[in-house]
Structures are given as structure tokens and as C-alpha cells.
Design a protein around this motif. Structure first.
Motif, PDB file in Angstrom:
ATOM      1  N   GLY A  13     -27.388 -86.721   2.590  1.00  0.00           N
ATOM      2  CA  GLY A  13     -26.745 -85.438   2.256  1.00  0.00           C
ATOM      3  C   GLY A  13     -25.368 -85.403   2.886  1.00  0.00           C
ATOM      4  O   GLY A  13     -24.964 -84.449   3.529  1.00  0.00           O
ATOM      5  N   ASP A  45     -26.106 -89.276  -0.914  1.00  0.00           N
ATOM      6  CA  ASP A  45     -26.249 -87.893  -1.378  1.00  0.00           C
ATOM      7  C   ASP A  45     -26.997 -87.918  -2.706  1.00  0.00           C
ATOM      8  O   ASP A  45     -26.928 -88.896  -3.451  1.00  0.00           O
ATOM      9  N   ARG A  56     -19.945 -78.973  15.176  1.00  0.00           N
ATOM     10  CA  ARG A  56     -21.338 -79.311  14.835  1.00  0.00           C
ATOM     11  C   ARG A  56     -21.469 -80.815  14.553  1.00  0.00           C
ATOM     12  O   ARG A  56     -22.341 -81.489  15.107  1.00  0.00           O
ATOM     13  N   ASN A 103     -32.277 -89.471  -3.819  1.00  0.00           N
ATOM     14  CA  ASN A 103     -32.981 -88.339  -3.215  1.00  0.00           C
ATOM     15  C   ASN A 103     -33.522 -88.710  -1.838  1.00  0.00           C
ATOM     16  O   ASN A 103     -34.357 -89.607  -1.725  1.00  0.00           O
ATOM     17  N   GLY A 104     -33.067 -88.035  -0.808  1.00  0.00           N
ATOM     18  CA  GLY A 104     -33.624 -88.178   0.548  1.00  0.00           C
ATOM     19  C   GLY A 104     -33.738 -89.596   1.025  1.00  0.00           C
ATOM     20  O   GLY A 104     -32.773 -90.371   0.998  1.00  0.00           O
ATOM     21  N   SER A 107     -28.093 -83.215   8.014  1.00  0.00           N
ATOM     22  CA  SER A 107     -27.521 -81.997   8.600  1.00  0.00           C
ATOM     23  C   SER A 107     -26.967 -81.070   7.538  1.00  0.00           C
ATOM     24  O   SER A 107     -26.666 -81.484   6.408  1.00  0.00           O
TER      25      SER A 107
HETATM   26  C1  LIG Z   1     -24.147 -78.352   2.804  1.00  0.00           C
HETATM   27  S1  LIG Z   1     -24.016 -80.037   2.517  1.00  0.00           S
HETATM   28  C2  LIG Z   1     -24.048 -80.678   4.157  1.00  0.00           C
HETATM   29  C3  LIG Z   1     -23.031 -81.754   4.324  1.00  0.00           C
HETATM   30  C4  LIG Z   1     -23.026 -82.467   5.664  1.00  0.00           C
HETATM   31  N1  LIG Z   1     -24.257 -83.187   5.900  1.00  0.00           N
HETATM   32  C5  LIG Z   1     -22.739 -81.514   6.803  1.00  0.00           C
HETATM   33  O1  LIG Z   1     -23.623 -81.326   7.659  1.00  0.00           O
HETATM   34  O2  LIG Z   1     -21.638 -80.949   6.850  1.00  0.00           O
HETATM   35  C6  LIG Z   1     -25.608 -80.540   1.906  1.00  0.00           C
HETATM   36  C7  LIG Z   1     -25.549 -81.818   1.083  1.00  0.00           C
HETATM   37  O3  LIG Z   1     -26.874 -82.320   0.960  1.00  0.00           O
HETATM   38  C8  LIG Z   1     -27.053 -82.834  -0.348  1.00  0.00           C
HETATM   39  N2  LIG Z   1     -28.528 -82.849  -0.591  1.00  0.00           N
HETATM   40  C9  LIG Z   1     -29.333 -81.788  -0.788  1.00  0.00           C
HETATM   41  N3  LIG Z   1     -30.619 -82.199  -0.956  1.00  0.00           N
HETATM   42  C10 LIG Z   1     -30.600 -83.575  -0.851  1.00  0.00           C
HETATM   43  C11 LIG Z   1     -31.603 -84.580  -0.938  1.00  0.00           C
HETATM   44  N4  LIG Z   1     -32.880 -84.281  -1.180  1.00  0.00           N
HETATM   45  N5  LIG Z   1     -31.234 -85.863  -0.774  1.00  0.00           N
HETATM   46  C12 LIG Z   1     -29.932 -86.195  -0.527  1.00  0.00           C
HETATM   47  N6  LIG Z   1     -28.937 -85.273  -0.456  1.00  0.00           N
HETATM   48  C13 LIG Z   1     -29.270 -83.984  -0.603  1.00  0.00           C
HETATM   49  C14 LIG Z   1     -26.227 -81.895  -1.226  1.00  0.00           C
HETATM   50  O4  LIG Z   1     -25.861 -82.489  -2.444  1.00  0.00           O
HETATM   51  C15 LIG Z   1     -25.015 -81.604  -0.327  1.00  0.00           C
HETATM   52  O5  LIG Z   1     -23.961 -82.494  -0.566  1.00  0.00           O
END
Ligand SMILES: C[S@@+](CC[C@H](N)C(=O)[O-])C[C@H]1O[C@@H](n2cnc3c(N)ncnc32)[C@H](O)[C@@H]1O
Length: 216
Positions: free
Chosen positions: A26, A49, A8, A77-78, A92
Motif C-alpha cells: 500500500g 499497491d 509518521r 493485493n496485500g 501503513s
Molecule cells: C492512504 S494510502 C497510504 C499510503 C502510505 N502507505 C502511507 O502510509 O502514507 C493507502 C494505500 O493502500 C493501498 N491499498 C489499499 N488496500 C490494499 C491492499 N489490500 N493491498 C495493497 N494495497 C492496498 C491503496 O491503493 C492506497 O494507495
């Protein structure tokens, strides 16, 4: 050097060019950013993140692969971790609703030229919402990994008239065919067990299956 990415994340990496200035929002483990500086030599890389735990993991991985000076780690955040140089966003491994919520203020960042997303679900919703922000779907790939289907979509600035249900998926691809066949079979099973009183749900499932049957 062997890739450190799963299928992926490798698919996401394939949509990125060496002259892109990228933010991975993230980032969690931060492996995508590491791959992009090692194998694509991208002009700029921010891994961000909302949580400190994932950033700690990303820092340890950056040290392991000796790229601490090539990747900027940011907590926030985002979109708030974007700077004026960044032109490519990756989001992702989150739900489609979370991804579209993160992107809702994207118009405040006119220097963004490319968005790559890989939602876990709600694929049609992500296509519809991102189109509203003046981005057109350029290309899409369906990935099958660990018995799950993942979508990877690449958007560029512009307008387009696409079918939000099927997007730009290639129906010659066996993975795409299997994905829609599984939805079709699941809908059929639900319909056979669903009470006749659930009229709206029945109609929606039937419409979805007619769309799939016509496309095959
Ligand atoms: C399941 S992981 C995905 C990791 C990686 N992007 C991947 O695709 O393997 C989701 C990550 O997004 C972060 N996250 C969730 N909401 C977020 C936001 N609003 N802004 C930044 N990071 C965020 C979480 O802390 C987590 O580390």
C-alpha cells in the motif's frame, strides 16, 4: 540529504535497519521506499499497491529521486506481492481492520521476521490480531501530526503477554498522555449525553475510562 518523509513515515523508517529486505504494502506515493534506499541503503526494496494510480505516482517519484533501479514496483493485493527474499513488511496509512485482513495469511510467509504497521484506528484490535499469528509487539510510538494521533508498532517473531489496550506505549511521553486524556474526555462527554437505556455502551465507556484513570 533532507528527509522526504513526514513524522509518521520517519517513525516507521526508524524501525528499519540497513540489512532488512523490505516490502511497503500500500505504498501509494512510494516515498517510504525511496527514503529507505537513499538513507538506510536497505538490501532489498519492493513498493507495492493494489491500484495502478498509486504505482504510477510511485514510479514518477522513483524517477525524480533516481532510484528506479533500486526499487521494485509491484501491483497486487496485500501479501501476494511478497517474494521469498523479503523479511520485513510495512503496512501503513490504512484502517486497523484492513491491515489485520491483509495480514491474516501471514503464516504462509515464514521468512517474515518483522512487521511494522501504522493503523489509522482500531489500535487494540491490531495488537490482538497480530499476536495470534506468532508475532510479539517489540516497540511502539505514538505520533501527533496535523492534529491527528498515529500509532507506529513494530512486531518481531515470538510470543508475549501484553495489554492490548495500552500496548507498549511509553506513558512518560506527552503525546501518549495527551492521546489517552483526549479519549477520556470524549468518553466523559458521550456518557453525559447518552441515555440510561444504552446500558452496554455506557458500561464499555466507563470501563475504558477506569482503565485510563488507573494507568495515569
Ligand atoms: C492512504 S494510502 C497510504 C499510503 C502510505 N502507505 C502511507 O502510509 O502514507 C493507502 C494505500 O493502500 C493501498 N491499498 C489499499 N488496500 C490494499 C491492499 N489490500 N493491498 C495493497 N494495497 C492496498 C491503496 O491503493 C492506497 O494507495
Amino acid at each position: 540529504m533532507k528527509t522526504i518523509l513526514n513524522k509518521r513515515l520517519s517513525t516507521i523508517s526508524a524501525f528499519i535497519n540497513s540489512n532488512d529486505k523490505v516490502i511497503d504494502i500500500g505504498c501509494d506515493h512510494g516515498l517510504l521506499g525511496i527514503d529507505l534506499v537513499l538513507h538506510k541503503n536497505v538490501l532489498k526494496m519492493i513498493s507495492s499497491d493494489i491500484n495502478s494510480g498509486p504505482l504510477q505516482k510511485a514510479l514518477e517519484n522513483n524517477k525524480k529521486y533516481h532510484v528506479e533501479d533500486k526499487i521494485l514496483l509491484k501491483q497486487g493485493n496485500g501479501l501476494e506481492t511478497i517474494d521469498d527474499e523479503i523479511d520485513t513488511i510495512v503496512i501503513s496509512g490504512m484502517g486497523g481492520i484492513t491491515i489485520t485482513n491483509i495480514l491474516k495469511d501471514i503464516k504462509k510467509y515464514p521468512h517474515i521476521k518483522k512487521i511494522i504497521i501504522s493503523p489509522n484506528n482500531d489500535f487494540p484490535l491490531t495488537r490482538k490480531e497480530i499476536a495470534k499469528h506468532g508475532f510479539k509487539l517489540d516497540n511502539e510510538v505514538m505520533v501527533y501530526e496535523k492534529e491527528k494521533y498515529y500509532l507506529v508498532s513494530c512486531y518481531l517473531k515470538g510470543k508475549d503477554n501484553i495489554n492490548y489496550y495500552f500496548g507498549k506505549l511509553n506513558f512518560q511521553d506527552e503525546i501518549v498522555k495527551n492521546y489517552y486524556q483526549e479519549i477520556y474526555n470524549t468518553n466523559k462527554k458521550i456518557l453525559s449525553n447518552l441515555s440510561l437505556k444504552n446500558k452496554l455502551k455506557r458500561v464499555n465507556l466507563m470501563i475504558e475510562n477506569i482503565k485510563i484513570r488507573k494507568r495515569r
